[in-house]
Every structure is written in structure tokens, then in C-alpha cells.
Design a protein around this motif. Structure first.
Motif, PDB file in Angstrom:
ATOM      1  N   VAL A 289       0.850  -1.193   0.000  1.00  0.00           N
ATOM      2  CA  VAL A 289       0.000   0.000   0.000  1.00  0.00           C
ATOM      3  C   VAL A 289       0.884   1.241   0.000  1.00  0.00           C
ATOM      4  N   ASP A 290       0.754   2.058  -1.052  1.00  0.00           N
ATOM      5  CA  ASP A 290       1.514   3.315  -1.133  1.00  0.00           C
ATOM      6  C   ASP A 290       0.783   4.251  -2.082  1.00  0.00           C
ATOM      7  N   ASP A 291       0.658   5.522  -1.681  1.00  0.00           N
ATOM      8  CA  ASP A 291      -0.048   6.490  -2.526  1.00  0.00           C
ATOM      9  C   ASP A 291       0.833   7.025  -3.651  1.00  0.00           C
ATOM     10  N   GLU A 292       2.126   6.699  -3.633  1.00  0.00           N
ATOM     11  CA  GLU A 292       3.027   7.090  -4.714  1.00  0.00           C
ATOM     12  C   GLU A 292       3.077   5.958  -5.755  1.00  0.00           C
ATOM     13  N   PRO A 293       2.473   6.158  -6.941  1.00  0.00           N
ATOM     14  CA  PRO A 293       2.394   5.074  -7.934  1.00  0.00           C
ATOM     15  C   PRO A 293       3.751   4.480  -8.299  1.00  0.00           C
ATOM     16  N   GLU A 294       4.777   5.334  -8.460  1.00  0.00           N
ATOM     17  CA  GLU A 294       6.090   4.823  -8.840  1.00  0.00           C
ATOM     18  C   GLU A 294       6.682   3.928  -7.758  1.00  0.00           C
ATOM     19  N   LEU A 295       6.537   4.337  -6.500  1.00  0.00           N
ATOM     20  CA  LEU A 295       7.043   3.510  -5.402  1.00  0.00           C
ATOM     21  C   LEU A 295       6.247   2.212  -5.288  1.00  0.00           C
ATOM     22  N   LEU A 296       4.958   2.291  -5.558  1.00  0.00           N
ATOM     23  CA  LEU A 296       4.113   1.094  -5.503  1.00  0.00           C
ATOM     24  C   LEU A 296       4.565   0.078  -6.551  1.00  0.00           C
ATOM     25  N   ARG A 297       4.783   0.550  -7.784  1.00  0.00           N
ATOM     26  CA  ARG A 297       5.236  -0.354  -8.854  1.00  0.00           C
ATOM     27  C   ARG A 297       6.641  -0.887  -8.558  1.00  0.00           C
ATOM     28  N   LEU A 298       7.488  -0.047  -7.987  1.00  0.00           N
ATOM     29  CA  LEU A 298       8.852  -0.469  -7.692  1.00  0.00           C
ATOM     30  C   LEU A 298       8.867  -1.554  -6.610  1.00  0.00           C
TER      31      LEU A 298
ATOM     32  N   THR B 196       2.040 -10.626  -4.942  1.00  0.00           N
ATOM     33  CA  THR B 196       1.765  -9.268  -4.498  1.00  0.00           C
ATOM     34  C   THR B 196       0.374  -8.805  -4.900  1.00  0.00           C
ATOM     35  N   LEU B 197      -0.193  -7.963  -4.040  1.00  0.00           N
ATOM     36  CA  LEU B 197      -1.425  -7.236  -4.313  1.00  0.00           C
ATOM     37  C   LEU B 197      -1.128  -5.759  -4.083  1.00  0.00           C
ATOM     38  N   LEU B 198      -1.677  -4.893  -4.970  1.00  0.00           N
ATOM     39  CA  LEU B 198      -1.310  -3.483  -4.911  1.00  0.00           C
ATOM     40  C   LEU B 198      -2.528  -2.615  -4.582  1.00  0.00           C
ATOM     41  N   ALA B 199      -2.313  -1.639  -3.659  1.00  0.00           N
ATOM     42  CA  ALA B 199      -3.373  -0.693  -3.304  1.00  0.00           C
ATOM     43  C   ALA B 199      -2.755   0.695  -3.165  1.00  0.00           C
ATOM     44  N   GLU B 200      -3.463   1.707  -3.715  1.00  0.00           N
ATOM     45  CA  GLU B 200      -2.939   3.069  -3.651  1.00  0.00           C
ATOM     46  C   GLU B 200      -3.443   3.841  -2.439  1.00  0.00           C
ATOM     47  N   ASN B 201      -4.369   3.262  -1.670  1.00  0.00           N
ATOM     48  CA  ASN B 201      -4.866   3.930  -0.473  1.00  0.00           C
ATOM     49  C   ASN B 201      -5.443   2.906   0.487  1.00  0.00           C
TER      50      ASN B 201
END
Length: 556
Positions: free
Chosen positions: A434-443, A455-460
């Protein structure tokens, strides 16, 4: 008043005031008391005999005195004589004492005026006080009455000065607090971007492991990024209130360890003198932070002595009582280890001294200083409930006084073993990132996927909670602390653990978290991953959290 008992000794107008005795350099408390105890009195009276008697009487009592027979002389004397109190006669020939009081206070706003008059009526006294006089003396008056009035006047002056100093200290503290929050916020945002840069540089290193110019370019970029990380760390050190790992140390021993570093940090033309206190009390700090703070003060002293000079480093056991604490704003009464670092350099004026702890403030030429060194020292002292004070005289040098609280904890420091793995630890567990910074989330996704994790990804937080409701097989929540939307990483972690009691949590942040009384929140910060982090730091942190919890479960 018996005029014949006193030998008149009138000092001619325009002569310089007697030279004040200057306290010995380095006596911090004496310096402050001296600045607040100038007993300078201006007598304004057209009766020369009466004025002479008062001059002799006050001189015998230790006051520094100047005489004026009229308004013009009084205003002229104030241009070179820093009077604290003016004794002004109500009637000065053609001049009005009340009008003169107004003019003198406009010329010297801190001047305290006492009216003198032979017209002893209530209306005259009220009129004098309404027009700016602090007190009122009716002629003829007994010498003791004069002394009592002056003592009361100077006590009032000290109270006013102490209030001004306290208000100034409060404003400075509030300003530093606000600047610290701003600096921390900037560092947080900057760290997010550095995290992206350092992450992809790590991948480029792997792709250009064979050497050649591409690898050199990547290495150069990595070194530059590391310097940026160091810079943001200094900002965080200034802004954060949470302390790093602390151990009980002997400050004298720390200085001995730094001996070679100090010697090589100054020029050969600077003579170093050390005066360690015998049986110095212990303090509880992070040794690395302490060394950084001391080194910054030493480098500051070095830069103040481009043509050489003396650098004094002294340690003391210091007991500060309530009276001493009252005259040093920001310092509480207590037992301290004091470090004094004094140079014989260029010194500073008040305008510079008022700003030396401000982040990014520097007097050095562009490109030769970041302006963060002394700001970091200030943050360090505040984090450990200490204090820093500075005294400086232009052309004579500067002295810094560093106070660190004496520790009552005498436990020996425990050295932690550092594990080294040549290969990054891997896994197959499911990680919710979970990270609101898209680039850090993808990294983070790319890094953990390469290590074998699902992995599962969430922006908030809202998206993350939906995943937690629909995926009961999530093993680890890896979340940023600072997120928009009203739900931060702590709150998300607490809600997640309620939904999945066996869930493991790893939080990350580019900003230093504050300490709280919440046991659950503090447990989340025990293994906090600081941004920006590298591949190895992420891999080891994730594996450490998962394995620790696994061993706990197996033990049950």
C-alpha cells in the motif's frame, strides 16, 4: 539633605562613561548577568548643586552617572551613554520635564524615567505618571528614599528584560518547531522520489554487472543519490522528535574515539586544547548522533578560523539550579554533562546569532555549505531533553555550550551482531503493498515479485481494506505510514489486524514517526523500514517480519 557632607565631583559633560569590568570569557552565566546589570543613571536638573549631591551619592553606591542641566544636554548625552534610568526634574527653566520624558523615551524606548519636583501635590504626580514617568520623587527627599526608588526601578527593568528574553525564546522555539515540521515534510516527499531513483539504479546495477562505462555511470548516479539521502537524513534529524537507539556512554571516551577525526577535520594552523572533566557523569544518547553533533560544532569552529587559532573542547559536570535556569532561556534545572566548544575565530553579531540554528541558513559562499549542520545539532539537543546556548563576540570568537541530561541508568551497552548474507532472502508468501506514490508502488511490486512473493497493490487504505476482505490468504501488509484520505498507515494496520489476526505488518516512511502511548502503534514501528530503502533492506525486512512471526507461531 546635608550638602556639606558630600564633596561635589562633577564630571564634565561629553566625557566617556567609566569603563565597565568585563567578565572572564567562557563564564556563560556571568555574561548574562553582566548584560542585565548595567546600573546607568542620567540626572537631568537645572539646579547644579542639587544634581551634584545626587551624582556623588549615586557614584558612591556604584552607579554610573551622567549629569545634564537642560533638555538639549540630556538628549546629547543619551547618544553615547546607555542610561537605564533618568531622574528628570519637572521644571527645567524654560524646558518642561514632562515633555522631555516623552522625547527621551522616543530616543531610547527602554529608558525608565522618574520625575522629581518640589511641587508636592497629587495632581502633579498623576500628570507625570500619565505622561510616561515610572515613578515620582518629591523634593526634598531622603537619600534612602532615592535608593529605594532606584532599586525598585531596576527591579522593574530586570522583570521587563526577563519577559522580553522569555518571549523571544518562545517565539524562537515556535519558529523552530514550524520550520522542523516543514523540513520533515520536504524530506518525506524528497525521500519518496529518491526511493524510486535508488530502486531502479539497483536494477541497472544488476543489468550492467559486467563493467564498462554503463556500470560506471550507474555507480556515479548511485553515489550522488547517496549524498542526497544523507542530506534528507540531516533534515529528518533536525525535524524529528523520536530518538534513535540509545545507550549509556561516557562522553569523554566518545571524544577520545573521535580524536583522530577531529585532528584531521581542522587545519594544521588550529591548536586543539582538551580539558576533560574527571569522573564525568554518563549520558544516554545515540553515539552516532552525538558524534555528528560534536563534529558539526567543531567544523563550524574550524570555518570561523581560516587563518588559524585555538579550539578548546571541555567537558563538565554541571548542576543547574532554578536561578541559573531562569537566566538561560530553554534550559531546565537539573544535572547535566556540559560540553564547551570555543574558538578564537571571527565571532558573530546578534543578527547572525539569531539565525544560526535555522535550517539552510549559512554565511558561507554559495556551494560551500548546506546550512544544516547547526540545525541538526539543535534538533539533537532537543530530542534528548538537552539544550544548546551560544555566546559570541565579533573579532574575538564563539563559544557553544551543549547540555545533555545526566543519566541514572548505568546498564552496559549491548552490541548487536550484524548478520551478513551474500544472497537476498526470498519467499512465496502473499504481500499486500500500500503506497499512494504510484512509482514507489510499482517499484515495490517489482522488487518483491522478483524475490518470489505474490503481491497485491493498493494506492490507499480504502483499496487495501477491500483486498483484506476478499483475500484471506494475505500474509504481510507492507504499507506507507503517511497517506492521504484520513487513514494513515497506523490506522490501516490496526484495522487490518482486526480483520486478519495472524496478519504480519511492515510499515515504511520517509518521515520520522512520533512516539505515542499506543502500544499497538509502537509495536508497528519496532521494525519500521525507512525510505529510501534498497533491495537488500526490503528483502531482509520482509523476511525478518515473516520469520519472526512464524517462529512465534511454531513456539505456540
Amino acid at each position: 539633605m546635608n550638602k556639606s557632607s558630600i564633596n561635589p565631583k562633577i564630571r564634565p559633560h561629553g566625557t566617556q562613561e567609566p569603563k565597565k569590568e568585563v567578565p572572564q570569557a567562557g563564564t556563560e552565566t556571568n555574561d548574562i548577568v553582566s548584560n542585565n546589570s548595567h546600573r546607568c543613571v542620567l540626572i537631568v536638573d537645572d539646579d547644579s548643586d542639587f544634581a551634584t549631591i545626587m551624582f556623588d551619592l549615586l557614584s558612591l553606591e556604584g552607579y554610573q552617572v551622567q549629569l545634564a542641566n537642560n533638555a538639549t544636554e540630556a538628549k546629547q548625552i543619551l547618544t553615547h551613554f546607555m542610561a537605564d534610568v533618568a531622574l528628570v526634574d519637572l521644571r527645567l527653566g524654560q524646558d518642561s520635564g514632562i515633555e522631555l520624558v516623552n522625547k527621551l523615551q522616543q530616543q531610547s524606548p527602554e529608558l525608565l524615567c522618574v520625575m522629581m519636583t518640589a511641587y508636592a501635590d497629587f495632581e502633579t504626580a498623576i500628570m507625570a505618571l500619565r505622561h510616561g514617568a515610572y515613578d515620582y520623587l518629591c523634593k526634598p527627599f531622603h537619600p534612602e528614599k532615592l535608593m529605594m526608588t532606584l532599586r525598585r526601578s531596576f527591579e522593574h527593568i530586570e522583570v521587563v528584560r526577563a519577559k522580553i528574553v522569555a518571549e523571544d525564546a518562545l517565539r524562537r522555539s515556535q519558529k523552530m518547531e514550524a520550520v522542523g515540521q516543514l523540513a520533515g515534510g520536504i524530506a518525506h516527499d524528497f525521500n519518496n522520489q529518491l526511493g524510486v531513483i535508488i530502486g531502479y539504479l539497483d536494477f541497472l546495477k544488476e543489468h550492467h554487472a559486467g563493467g564498462g562505462k554503463p556500470q560506471q555511470w550507474v555507480n556515479t548516479a548511485s553515489r550522488a543519490t547517496s549524498r542526497c539521502i544523507d542530506l534528507t537524513q540531516q533534515l529528518l534529524n533536525f525535524s524529528r522528535k523520536q530518538k534513535n537507539e540509545q545507550i549509556v556512554i561516557d562522553l569523554n571516551q566518545e571524544l577520545v574515539k573521535m580524536d583522530s577525526l577531529i585532528t584531521h577535520s581542522v587545519t594544521p594552523s588550529i591548536q586543539i586544547e582538551s580539558f576533560p572533566e574527571k569522573d564525568l557523569w554518563s549520558v544516554t544518547v545515540d553515539p552516532g548522533e552525538l558524534q555528528d553533533a560534536l563534529l558539526n560544532l567543531i567544523l563550524n569552529a574550524r570555518d570561523a578560523m581560516p587563518n588559524g587559532g585555538k579550539l578548546l573542547i571541555k567537558t563538565n559536570n554541571k548542576v543547574v539550579d532554578q536561578n541559573q535556569a531562569a537566566i538561560i532561556p530553554g534550559l531546565n534545572a537539573g544535572h547535566y554533562v556540559q560540553v564547551i566548544i570555543r574558538d578564537t575565530g571571527q565571532g558573530m553579531d546578534k543578527a547572525i546569532m539569531d539565525r544560526i540554528f535555522d535550517p539552510f541558513f549559512t554565511t558561507k559562499p554559495t556551494g560551500e555549505g548546506t546550512g544544516l549542520g547547526l540545525a541538526m545539532v539543535y534538533g539533537f539537543t532537543k530530542r534528548y531533553n538537552g539544550h544548546i546556548n551560544v555566546k559570541s563576540t565579533t573579532g574575538l570568537g564563539t563559544t557553544f555550550y551543549l547540555y545533555l541530561p545526566r543519566t541514572k541508568n548505568q546498564k552496559k551497552p549491548v552490541m548487536n551482531a550484524v548478520a551478513s548474507d551474500n544472497c537476498l532472502p526470498r519467499g512465496a508468501e502473499t504481500v499486500l503493498i500500500v503506497d499512494d506514490e504510484p512509482e514507489l508502488l510499482r517499484l515495490a511490486d517489482l522488487r518483491l515479485s522478483n524475490l518470489g512473493y505474490h503481491t497485491l497493490l493498493a494506492e490507499n487504505a480504502k483499496q487495501a481494506l477491500k483486498y483484506l476482505d476478499s483475500h484471506k490468504d494475505i500474509d504481510l501488509l507492507f504499507a506507507d505510514i503517511v497517506m492521504p484520505g484520513g487513514t494513515d498507515g497506523y490506522t490501516l494496520a490496526a484495522q487490518a489486524v482486526k480483520k486478519l489476526p495472524k496478519l504480519k505488518v511492515l510499515l515504511t516512511s520517509g518521515y520520522a514517526p512520533c512516539t505515542t502511548q499506543d502500544k499497538l502503534q509502537n509495536s508497528f514501528t519496532q521494525h519500521l523500514l525507512h525510505k529510501p530503502y534498497g533491495n537488500d533492506e526490503l528483502a531482509h525486512s520482509v523476511r525478518t517480519i515473516l520469520d519472526k512471526q512464524l517462529r512465534t507461531s511454531e513456539a505456540d
